[in-house]
Write a protein that holds these residues in place. Structure first.
Motif, PDB file in Angstrom:
ATOM      1  N   CYS A  18       1.159  10.481  10.013  1.00  0.00           N
ATOM      2  CA  CYS A  18       0.054  10.164   9.105  1.00  0.00           C
ATOM      3  C   CYS A  18       0.499  10.240   7.649  1.00  0.00           C
ATOM      4  CB  CYS A  18      -1.119  11.119   9.349  1.00  0.00           C
ATOM      5  SG  CYS A  18      -1.996  10.825  10.891  1.00  0.00           S
ATOM      6  N   VAL A  19       1.337  11.233   7.338  1.00  0.00           N
ATOM      7  CA  VAL A  19       1.873  11.342   5.976  1.00  0.00           C
ATOM      8  C   VAL A  19       2.685  10.095   5.640  1.00  0.00           C
ATOM      9  CG1 VAL A  19       3.409  12.646   4.446  1.00  0.00           C
ATOM     10  CG2 VAL A  19       1.919  13.855   6.050  1.00  0.00           C
ATOM     11  N   LEU A  20       3.566   9.707   6.546  1.00  0.00           N
ATOM     12  CA  LEU A  20       4.422   8.545   6.309  1.00  0.00           C
ATOM     13  C   LEU A  20       3.606   7.266   6.172  1.00  0.00           C
ATOM     14  CD1 LEU A  20       7.329   9.333   8.791  1.00  0.00           C
ATOM     15  CD2 LEU A  20       7.389   9.551   6.304  1.00  0.00           C
ATOM     16  N   ALA A  21       2.593   7.104   7.017  1.00  0.00           N
ATOM     17  CA  ALA A  21       1.758   5.903   6.934  1.00  0.00           C
ATOM     18  C   ALA A  21       1.109   5.787   5.568  1.00  0.00           C
ATOM     19  CB  ALA A  21       0.697   5.929   8.027  1.00  0.00           C
ATOM     20  N   ASN A  22       0.648   6.907   5.046  1.00  0.00           N
ATOM     21  CA  ASN A  22       0.032   6.934   3.717  1.00  0.00           C
ATOM     22  C   ASN A  22       1.041   6.594   2.634  1.00  0.00           C
ATOM     23  OD1 ASN A  22      -0.660   8.257   1.090  1.00  0.00           O
ATOM     24  ND2 ASN A  22      -2.539   8.821   2.154  1.00  0.00           N
ATOM     25  N   ARG A  23       2.155   7.277   2.628  1.00  0.00           N
ATOM     26  CA  ARG A  23       3.129   7.140   1.534  1.00  0.00           C
ATOM     27  C   ARG A  23       3.859   5.793   1.584  1.00  0.00           C
ATOM     28  NH1 ARG A  23       0.677  10.718  -1.590  1.00  0.00           N
ATOM     29  NH2 ARG A  23       1.030  12.905  -0.999  1.00  0.00           N
ATOM     30  N   LEU A  24       4.228   5.313   2.753  1.00  0.00           N
ATOM     31  CA  LEU A  24       4.986   4.059   2.845  1.00  0.00           C
ATOM     32  C   LEU A  24       4.107   2.849   2.561  1.00  0.00           C
ATOM     33  CD1 LEU A  24       7.282   4.627   5.974  1.00  0.00           C
ATOM     34  CD2 LEU A  24       7.699   5.243   3.586  1.00  0.00           C
ATOM     35  N   ALA A  26       1.646   2.837   0.465  1.00  0.00           N
ATOM     36  CA  ALA A  26       1.116   2.882  -0.906  1.00  0.00           C
ATOM     37  C   ALA A  26       1.624   1.710  -1.735  1.00  0.00           C
ATOM     38  CB  ALA A  26       1.499   4.206  -1.568  1.00  0.00           C
ATOM     39  N   ASP A  27       2.822   1.207  -1.377  1.00  0.00           N
ATOM     40  CA  ASP A  27       3.355  -0.003  -2.006  1.00  0.00           C
ATOM     41  C   ASP A  27       2.841  -1.201  -1.204  1.00  0.00           C
ATOM     42  OD1 ASP A  27       4.809  -2.193  -2.866  1.00  0.00           O
ATOM     43  OD2 ASP A  27       6.729  -1.131  -2.928  1.00  0.00           O
ATOM     44  N   PRO A  28       1.991  -2.031  -1.776  1.00  0.00           N
ATOM     45  CA  PRO A  28       1.392  -3.135  -1.008  1.00  0.00           C
ATOM     46  C   PRO A  28       2.402  -4.148  -0.485  1.00  0.00           C
ATOM     47  CG  PRO A  28       0.880  -3.330  -3.357  1.00  0.00           C
ATOM     48  CD  PRO A  28       1.501  -1.995  -3.165  1.00  0.00           C
ATOM     49  N   SER A  29       3.626  -4.099  -0.999  1.00  0.00           N
ATOM     50  CA  SER A  29       4.639  -5.027  -0.505  1.00  0.00           C
ATOM     51  C   SER A  29       5.258  -4.566   0.811  1.00  0.00           C
ATOM     52  CB  SER A  29       5.744  -5.224  -1.547  1.00  0.00           C
ATOM     53  OG  SER A  29       6.504  -4.038  -1.719  1.00  0.00           O
ATOM     54  N   ASN A  30       5.001  -3.313   1.211  1.00  0.00           N
ATOM     55  CA  ASN A  30       5.511  -2.794   2.479  1.00  0.00           C
ATOM     56  C   ASN A  30       4.497  -3.010   3.586  1.00  0.00           C
ATOM     57  OD1 ASN A  30       7.970  -1.757   1.519  1.00  0.00           O
ATOM     58  ND2 ASN A  30       7.012   0.156   0.875  1.00  0.00           N
ATOM     59  N   LYS A  31       4.890  -3.733   4.616  1.00  0.00           N
ATOM     60  CA  LYS A  31       4.027  -3.956   5.772  1.00  0.00           C
ATOM     61  C   LYS A  31       4.361  -2.892   6.815  1.00  0.00           C
ATOM     62  CE  LYS A  31       2.404  -7.698   8.790  1.00  0.00           C
ATOM     63  NZ  LYS A  31       2.694  -9.074   9.284  1.00  0.00           N
ATOM     64  N   SER A 209      -7.980   1.256   5.448  1.00  0.00           N
ATOM     65  CA  SER A 209      -8.424  -0.087   5.059  1.00  0.00           C
ATOM     66  C   SER A 209      -7.352  -0.889   4.328  1.00  0.00           C
ATOM     67  CB  SER A 209      -9.675   0.014   4.175  1.00  0.00           C
ATOM     68  OG  SER A 209      -9.379   0.732   2.983  1.00  0.00           O
ATOM     69  N   ARG A 210      -6.207  -0.278   4.065  1.00  0.00           N
ATOM     70  CA  ARG A 210      -5.146  -1.032   3.402  1.00  0.00           C
ATOM     71  C   ARG A 210      -4.732  -2.232   4.257  1.00  0.00           C
ATOM     72  NH1 ARG A 210      -1.268   4.006   1.348  1.00  0.00           N
ATOM     73  NH2 ARG A 210      -2.552   4.595  -0.469  1.00  0.00           N
TER      74      ARG A 210
END
Length: 556
Positions: A18-24, A26-31, A209-210
C-alpha cells in the motif's frame, strides 16, 4: 489470456504494498498495477481496534498457515496467520506500534544492508507517522499513519506495571520509539480517531481514484515472467482465469515473509535442489530464498486480580454491546483501543547491549481468541525473548501455486533462546511481585508457583509459547551468498525484480514488525524512483553505559 501493460507491478496490497502504491503512483507518468489476493477491508471487525482477535482468525481476511511440527516445541504445529485483505497484516494485527531499537538497524547494516542503519532509517519512520503528541527529532507529525496511546492508560493496572518496573530497578521511558527504548512506559498503537490506522486506510484509500493506479483484488500471483535473467511481468489468476501483466520498469514482490519467497520459488528463483525436488524448472539459482526465517515467540504471565477493574468483567454480551454502541456512535471508549497501553523493553542479562525482552501489559486474563482464561478478574503481561538465534525456512512443496509452502521456524533450536525464556519467567515474576501490585495481585495463574527450576520452566515454555506473528527475514537484504536482495531491494542476479516487505530484514528487530515494514517501503520507494534518500538523522540514542556488568538500571 488477457494481458496488460504497466510501468510498475506490485504484488501484495499489505503494509509495504500500500505504501508503494501510494508513493509510486504519485507521479502521474507512472502506470502502476497493485495485485491483492484478498478483498475489502471495510468490515467493522477490522476497523474497531478492540475486535483485533476476529480478523486474524477469519479465513476471509487471513491466510491460515500452520508450521510443520516444531521439533523443539514438543512437535507442536504453530499458527502463522498472514493478512489476505487490503492492508494485509496491518488489517489483522494487534496495531502495536514499535519501531525497534536503534541498534537493530545498525545490525542490519553490519549484515550487509548498506545505508539501512538507524540514522538512515529514522527519517522514513518520521515520514510515515502522525504522532498524537506532535513531532520532534524522533517523531513525525504529518505522515499518513496515526499513532496514539488508546485511552491514556485510564485503567490503574497500566500504571501499576510501570511503577513495578521502576521498583524492580528498571528505567522509565516516556517514549520507547524515541531516544530510549529500554525501560517501562506507555505503549503506542496504530489507531486514528478511534479506528484502526492500517496501511490500506492511510496509504491506499486516499489514492484509489488516481487514473494511473489500477487495483485488482481476488488476484493470486502464480509466478513472475522471465526473459532470460530479466523479469518482464507477472502471471496471476482471478477466479481461475489466468492473466498476465507486463512491467516496463519493475515487478515488486510485497507478498510478505511467506508469500514473497514462495512466489520466487514458484518462478524458478531459489535453491536449485529445493526447486528441482518440487518439480519447478530452475531459472536462477539463489540459495538464500526462503532461508533465514525468524519470528518472535511469547507467552502470557497471568494473575488473578483482587479488584473488579479488569476487562474480564466486560466479556458478556451486554457489556460488549455497550462498548460496540459507544464506538459506533463516537469512536471512543474501550472499543477504540487494542488494550495494550503500557509496556517495557529490558535486557535479559548483563552483557546484552540493548533490550532483547519485550512486554505488552493487558488488564485482563484472556486468550488470543478473545475468551476468558478463567472465571473472575485477572491481568496478564505478554513476554517474549525478541532477539532469537534460531533460524528456519519457507520451502516450496509443489509447482502448484495453490499448495502452501512448508514453513519451519525451528523455534528454540538455539540454547541462547531457551535461556532467554528462562530469564523471561524469572524476571517477570520478580516485577509483578513488587509492591505496586500488592492491592491488585491475587495469585499467579500461569505459569504457576510450581514452575521454578530450569527444567520446569523449559517444559512450560515449550507448551505455552505462541507466535507473536512476526515472521520475517526469509529474503534477506545483503551481499553475502545467502542474501536475496541488495541494498536497493533488487533481487541479486535478476533485472527488473525487487522484494519490499519484512522478508528482506536481515535480522528481526526487538519489537512488532508493522512499523519497520512500513518504514522499509517508504525508503524503498525512493530507491525505486531514483530519488535521493532523505538526509540521515543526527538524533542521539540513549544506551545503558554499564551494559556489560548490569542487567538493569533505573537511569539511562
Amino acid at each position: 489470456m488477457s494481458t496488460q501493460n504497466y510501468d510498475y507491478i506490485i504484488v501484495g496490497a499489505g503494509s509495504a504494498g500500500c505504501v508503494l502504491a501510494n508513493r509510486l503512483s504519485a507521479d502521474p507518468s507512472n502506470k502502476v498495477l497493485l495485485l491483492e489476493t484478498g478483498g475489502s477491508d471495510k468490515s467493522i471487525f477490522i476497523k474497531m481496534p478492540t475486535a483485533l482477535s476476529i480478523p486474524m482468525n477469519t479465513d476471509k481476511y487471513a491466510w491460515q498457515f500452520h508450521t510443520e511440527p516444531e521439533p523443539y516445541l514438543d512437535n507442536r504445529q504453530m499458527h502463522c496467520p498472514r493478512g489476505k485483505v487490503l492492508g494485509g497484516s496491518s488489517s489483522i494485527n494487534g496495531m502495536v506500534y514499535v519501531r525497534g531499537h536503534a541498534k537493530d538497524f545498525d545490525e542490519w547494516q553490519q549484515h550487509g544492508a548498506k545505508g539501512w542503519d538507524y540514522q538512515a532509517c529514522l527519517p522514513y519512520f518520521k515520514r510515515a507517522e502522525s504522532f498524537y503528541l506532535g513531532g520532534n527529532s524522533y517523531r513525525g507529525d504529518n505522515g499518513p499513519l496515526g499513532v496514539n496511546n488508546g485511552n491514556e492508560m485510564a485503567n490503574p493496572l497500566y500504571k501499576a506495571f510501570i511503577k513495578a518496573g521502576q521498583q524492580a530497578g528498571y528505567a522509565q521511558t516516556d517514549d520507547y520509539n524515541a531516544a530510549q527504548q529500554e525501560g517501562f512506559g506507555p505503549m503506542h498503537m496504530t489507531v486514528k480517531d478511534g479506528v484502526r490506522s492500517s496501511a490500506s486506510r492511510e496509504y491506499l484509500d486516499p489514492v484509489k481514484s488516481r487514473k494511473n493506479l489500477t487495483l485488482i483484488t481476488g488476484a493470486l500471483a502464480e509466478k513472475v515472467l522471465l526473459e532470460g535473467k530479466k523479469v518482464v511481468g507477472v502471471e496471476f489468476s482471478v477466479s481461475g482465469s489466468k492473466q498476465q501483466a507486463f512491467a516496463a520498469k519493475d515487478v515488486i514482490l510485497s507478498a510478505g515473509p511467506i508469500g514473497s519467497p514462495h512466489i520466487l520459488q514458484l518462478s524458478g528463483i531459489g535453491d536449485k535442489d529445493i526447486l528441482s525436488e518440487a518439480g519447478v524448472e530452475v531459472k536462477h539459482h539463489l540459495p538464500g530464498v526462503g532461508q533465514n526465517l525468524q519470528d518472535h515467540l511469547e507467552f502470557y504471565f497471568q494473575y488473578k486480580c483482587k479488584q473488579p477493574i479488569t476487562l474480564n468483567g466486560k466479556l458478556g454480551l451486554v457489556s460488549k454491546g455497550l462498548i460496540g454502541a459507544r464506538w459506533l456512535l463516537n469512536r471512543s471508549g474501550l472499543g477504540a483501543t487494542n488494550h495494550f497501553e503500557s509496556c517495557a523493553f529490558i535486557r535479559s542479562k548483563p552483557g546484552v547491549e540493548w533490550p532483547d525482552i519485550q512486554y505488552h501489559f493487558l488488564p485482563a486474563a484472556i486468550r488470543y481468541d478473545g475468551k476468558s482464561a478463567f472465571d473472575g478478574h485477572g491481568f496478564q503481561v505478554h513476554v517474549g525473548h525478541n532477539k532469537p538465534k534460531s533460524r528456519g525456512a519457507v520451502t516450496i512443496k509443489s509447482a502448484d501455486p495453490q499448495v502452501a509452502p512448508k514453513i519451519q521456524f525451528n523455534y528454540l533450536q538455539h540454547q541462547d533462546d531457551i535461556e532467554g525464556f528462562r530469564a523471561c519467567v524469572r524476571l517477570t515474576r520478580e516485577i509483578i511481585e513488587q509492591s505496586a501490585f500488592d492491592e491488585y495481585r491475587d495469585g499467579e495463574i500461569q505459569p504457576g508457583k510450581d514452575v521454578q527450576s530450569d527444567e520446569e520452566i523449559d517444559a512450560f515454555v515449550r507448551q505455552a509459547v505462541e507466535s507473536a506473528y512476526h515472521p520475517s527475514c526469509s529474503c534477506k537484504m545483503g551481499e553475502d551468498e545467502m542474501a536475496v536482495v541488495n541494498s536497493q531491494t533488487q533481487v541479486h542476479g535478476i533485472e527488473g525484480l525487487r522484494v519490499v516487505d519484512s522478508s528482506i530484514f536481515p535480522t528481526v528487530p526487538n519489537g512488532n514488525l508493522n512499523a519497520p515494514t512500513i518504514m522499509v517501503a517508504e525508503k524503498a520507494a525512493d530507491h525505486i524512483l531514483g530519488k535521493p534518500v532523505l538526509s540521515a538523522s543526527t538524533a542521539d540514542v540513549a544506551m545503558e553505559k554499564q551494559w556489560q556488568s548490569t542487567q538493569r538500571s533505573s537511569e539511562i
